[in-house]
Design a protein around this motif. Structure first.
Motif, mmCIF file in Angstrom:
data_model
loop_
_atom_site.group_PDB
_atom_site.id
_atom_site.type_symbol
_atom_site.label_atom_id
_atom_site.label_comp_id
_atom_site.label_asym_id
_atom_site.label_seq_id
_atom_site.Cartn_x
_atom_site.Cartn_y
_atom_site.Cartn_z
ATOM 1 N N ARG A 138 0.821 -1.215 0.000
ATOM 2 C CA ARG A 138 0.000 0.000 0.000
ATOM 3 C C ARG A 138 0.849 1.257 0.000
ATOM 4 N NH1 ARG A 138 -4.036 1.323 4.936
ATOM 5 N NH2 ARG A 138 -2.046 1.461 6.025
ATOM 6 N N ILE A 139 1.840 1.314 0.850
ATOM 7 C CA ILE A 139 2.639 2.538 0.932
ATOM 8 C C ILE A 139 3.478 2.730 -0.330
ATOM 9 C CG2 ILE A 139 4.705 1.581 2.042
ATOM 10 C CD1 ILE A 139 4.684 4.065 3.855
ATOM 11 N N SER A 140 3.912 1.640 -0.953
ATOM 12 C CA SER A 140 4.697 1.755 -2.182
ATOM 13 C C SER A 140 3.845 2.308 -3.322
ATOM 14 C CB SER A 140 5.275 0.395 -2.573
ATOM 15 O OG SER A 140 6.185 -0.066 -1.609
ATOM 16 N N VAL A 141 2.632 1.792 -3.467
ATOM 17 C CA VAL A 141 1.755 2.247 -4.549
ATOM 18 C C VAL A 141 1.306 3.684 -4.301
ATOM 19 C CG1 VAL A 141 -0.430 1.835 -5.744
ATOM 20 C CG2 VAL A 141 1.005 -0.094 -5.076
ATOM 21 N N LEU A 142 0.957 4.009 -3.065
ATOM 22 C CA LEU A 142 0.546 5.387 -2.760
ATOM 23 C C LEU A 142 1.682 6.364 -3.029
ATOM 24 C CD1 LEU A 142 -1.524 4.972 0.535
ATOM 25 C CD2 LEU A 142 -2.381 5.652 -1.715
ATOM 26 N N PHE A 143 2.889 6.007 -2.628
ATOM 27 C CA PHE A 143 4.051 6.855 -2.885
ATOM 28 C C PHE A 143 4.241 7.041 -4.387
ATOM 29 C CE2 PHE A 143 8.525 7.628 -3.709
ATOM 30 C CZ PHE A 143 8.866 8.567 -2.760
ATOM 31 N N GLY A 144 4.178 5.941 -5.132
ATOM 32 C CA GLY A 144 4.355 6.029 -6.575
ATOM 33 C C GLY A 144 3.281 6.850 -7.256
ATOM 34 N N LEU A 145 2.023 6.673 -6.827
ATOM 35 C CA LEU A 145 0.920 7.425 -7.442
ATOM 36 C C LEU A 145 1.042 8.923 -7.179
ATOM 37 C CD1 LEU A 145 -2.145 5.107 -6.713
ATOM 38 C CD2 LEU A 145 -1.177 5.640 -8.956
ATOM 39 N N ILE A 146 1.295 9.285 -5.920
ATOM 40 C CA ILE A 146 1.408 10.707 -5.587
ATOM 41 C C ILE A 146 2.589 11.337 -6.311
ATOM 42 C CG2 ILE A 146 1.790 12.361 -3.720
ATOM 43 C CD1 ILE A 146 0.406 10.395 -1.833
ATOM 44 N N LEU A 147 3.726 10.652 -6.317
ATOM 45 C CA LEU A 147 4.911 11.178 -6.990
ATOM 46 C C LEU A 147 4.674 11.301 -8.496
ATOM 47 C CD1 LEU A 147 7.845 12.084 -6.764
ATOM 48 C CD2 LEU A 147 8.534 9.684 -7.008
ATOM 49 N N THR A 148 3.999 10.331 -9.089
ATOM 50 C CA THR A 148 3.730 10.370 -10.529
ATOM 51 C C THR A 148 2.792 11.506 -10.890
ATOM 52 O OG1 THR A 148 4.056 7.977 -10.710
ATOM 53 C CG2 THR A 148 2.833 9.053 -12.477
ATOM 54 N N VAL A 149 1.729 11.672 -10.106
ATOM 55 C CA VAL A 149 0.737 12.715 -10.408
ATOM 56 C C VAL A 149 1.351 14.111 -10.244
ATOM 57 C CG1 VAL A 149 -1.427 13.760 -9.659
ATOM 58 C CG2 VAL A 149 -1.253 11.286 -9.875
#
Length: 350
Positions: A138-149
């Motif tokens: 969860r934390i990996s995907v959330l980090f990736g999504l926020i950073l990507t957006v």
């Protein structure tokens, strides 16, 4: 839905591998968003003396159950369980361990192999691997999504300004980006980690300073190409301002290339966090992360379940994202048609 978007959706669905990868990835992500309801060392629901409690979201002191300690109840303690079960009951989550819960009832030294209590075993501190995997995903995907957006928004804006105005604006901005892009990010993280204790938002801010440049070149090229098209000249002749032309007329065309790259950028963002956690420059010690689990596998070769769990988790997640990216690329490719089935149906109608 416009005919163009209908064609793109048909192309995306025609890539069956990408279509199913999207559903699998979304399902895994949605499930892990409720990680506290799946893996927790607190009951989901508790009834005591006719009153209901939700320990997952409530802080309940042991004295409320007849105990002696005026602190939050430790629901895994056998005495606390006895006090509650005498006058009520508890409903536990599927995995009765939190990400940092130590299993003191292990029959073998930690790291212990998979068992009925710990489905994927425990790490070298006796913590449940499956629980840490769920929270780490969860934390990996959330980090990736926020950073990507956030990185995409900044990168698209910078590329749009460069490409639309060109000239000295483009020249100066390109030189500044080349200088900024040459900064040694890893060395900066190592130096800053010695001064400041890293956390989720601190890491996100540092990585955002450098990750926004990934889309600049693509968007810049699209704006350079489209700024002299006839419809842009017509809009300018009709009195439309530069921001309006950029937003309404040029940006939609540039977004095609940007959206195609986003799944791959997300993949890289997740990999970056994993690498930093593996090297010890990522999230604070003790945090659940895939990189920390990978490091556990390296340090405990006698416990192969740790390495296998981290490897397969990363391999499956990154493969799903790559397949989704390929499907998105096919969807926005103007040379692609509706796919074999849709194209056959269309030809029959004709």
């Amino acid at each position: 839905m416009t005919p163009l978007n209908t064609r793109r959706l048909a192309n995306f669905k025609a890539n069956r591998r990408g279509w199913w990868s999207l559903w699998i990835f979304v399902t895994l992500f949605v499930v892990t968003l409720g990680a506290e309801l799946i893996a927790n060392d607190k009951p989901l629901l508790l009834k005591y003396e006719g009153q209901y409690y939700v320990p997952v979201v409530q802080t309940i002191y042991e004295t409320q159950f007849g105990g002696f300690l005026d602190t939050e109840a430790n629901y895994r303690d056998r005495e606390v369980q006895r006090l509650i079960n005498e006058k009520g009951w508890m409903i536990w989550p599927l995995i009765p361990f939190g990400p940092n819960t130590i299993n003191y009832e292990l029959t073998e030294p930690a790291p212990s192999p998979p068992s009925a209590a710990n489905w994927l075993g425990t790490d070298d501190q006796g913590r449940d691997v499956l629980a840490r995997l769920i929270y780490g995903f969860r934390i990996s995907v959330l980090f990736g999504l926020i950073l990507t957006v956030l990185g995409s928004i900044i990168g698209i804006f910078a590329g749009a300004v460069q490409g639309y105005f060109g000239g000295k604006t483009d020249l100066i901005a390109q030189r500044l980006i080349e200088i900024w892009g040459g900064m040694p990010v890893l060395y900066l993280l190592i130096i800053l980690s010695a001064v400041i204790e890293p956390n989720f938002w601190w890491l996100l801010g540092i990585m955002l300073l450098f990750s926004w440049m990934q889309l600049v070149g693509v968007v810049r090229a699209e704006f350079l190409r489209a700024r002299n098209f006839d419809y842009v000249k017509a809009a300018r002749a009709l009195g439309a301002t530069d921001p309006v032309i950029m937003w309404r007329h040029v940006l939609p065309n540039a977004m095609v290339a940007a959206i195609t790259f986003m799944p791959f950028i997300l993949n890289g963002s997740i990999t970056t966090l994993t690498a930093l956690d593996y090297l010890g420059f990522g999230l604070p010690p003790g945090s659940s992360s895939l990189g920390e689990l990978l490091n556990q596998g390296k340090n405990n070769l006698q416990a192969p379940w740790l390495g296998f769990t981290a490897f397969f988790a990363l391999a499956i997640m990154l493969s799903l994202l790559i397949f989704i990216g390929e499907a998105v690329r096919d969807a926005f490719d103007p040379r692609k048609t509706f796919g074999a089935t849709a194209l056959t149906t269309l030809n029959k109608r004709r």
